[in-house]
Design an enzyme around this catalytic site. Structure first.
Site, mmCIF file in Angstrom:
data_model
loop_
_atom_site.group_PDB
_atom_site.id
_atom_site.type_symbol
_atom_site.label_atom_id
_atom_site.label_comp_id
_atom_site.label_asym_id
_atom_site.label_seq_id
_atom_site.Cartn_x
_atom_site.Cartn_y
_atom_site.Cartn_z
ATOM 1 N N TYR A 1 30.421 18.240 -9.557
ATOM 2 C CA TYR A 1 31.287 17.863 -8.520
ATOM 3 C C TYR A 1 31.266 16.164 -8.757
ATOM 4 C CZ TYR A 1 32.468 16.063 -3.920
ATOM 5 O OH TYR A 1 33.131 15.323 -2.808
ATOM 6 N N GLU B 1 34.682 18.147 5.147
ATOM 7 C CA GLU B 1 33.852 16.998 5.376
ATOM 8 C C GLU B 1 33.366 17.368 6.957
ATOM 9 O OE1 GLU B 1 32.608 14.616 3.905
ATOM 10 O OE2 GLU B 1 33.721 14.391 2.166
ATOM 11 N N TRP C 1 25.699 18.213 1.505
ATOM 12 C CA TRP C 1 27.112 18.304 0.906
ATOM 13 C C TRP C 1 26.709 19.518 0.054
ATOM 14 C CZ3 TRP C 1 31.870 18.308 1.980
ATOM 15 C CH2 TRP C 1 32.806 18.293 0.876
#
Length: 192
Positions: free
Chosen positions: A26, A48, A56
């Site tokens: 990522y 988000e 995350w």
């Protein structure tokens, strides 16, 4: 802080701390790269919001499940979700089952559909001028005047779960700012 992965490349420290290749990939291929597609930006706003209070990495691991559960984050479809859809999502163990965040995603889809401007154009209007990459993560802010202004405008337009910190994380993830540390191998992306 920087880290070196098993491939010998220097990366932002957060990308190698977990040792998870998903996180590293990522970092290497998405984070900080300019993203202008409105549909993809709606997905990022949604993810988000779901990330708020979580790692995350949790969201990345569930990303494909989120995409399936939310009809590929098609704002036109998500905006029409009913109570049955909400209950379906609350029962889906493949996503983060948080009613407030699910309702926010539906509200945000409606807000996207109500915009009088393209979502990409709106979000990118808050991008600050390019600046040098930070020397280390201690120089990376959590909130900026631009993210505060973005959050205020999004809230004014009916968006939920988009405070200044979330807005700044969105700016980082979508290349509106480049917060890769200076020593990171990822090339600087041209922001156009």
């Amino acid at each position: 802080m920087v880290g070196t992965a098993d491939d010998g490349r220097i990366r932002c420290g957060w990308a190698v701390q977990s040792g998870d290749p998903l996180y590293r990939d990522y970092h290497d291929t998405e984070w900080g790269r300019p993203l202008r597609d409105s549909a993809a930006l709606f997905e990022r706003i949604s993810l988000e919001a779901f990330q708020s209070g979580l790692s995350w990495l949790v969201i990345l691991r569930k990303r494909e499940n989120f995409r399936a559960a939310f009809d590929g984050f098609d704002a036109g479809v998500v905006a029409k979700y009913t109570d049955d859809d909400i209950e379906r999502l609350m029962a889906d163990s493949g996503i983060v089952r948080n009613r407030a965040k699910i309702l926010a995603t539906i509200a945000n889809a409606k807000a996207v559909n109500d915009l009088d401007v393209d979502l990409s154009e709106l979000l990118w209007s808050f991008a600050p001028p390019a600046r040098p990459r930070p020397a280390d993560l201690d120089q990376v802010p959590a909130v900026t005047p631009e993210s505060t202004a973005m959050a205020k405008e999004l809230k004014r337009r009916g968006f939920k779960f988009v405070g200044p910190t979330t807005a700044y994380a969105l700016m980082q993830a979508t290349g509106m700012v480049d917060d890769h540390v200076a020593a990171c191998w990822v090339p600087e992306a041209a922001r156009k």
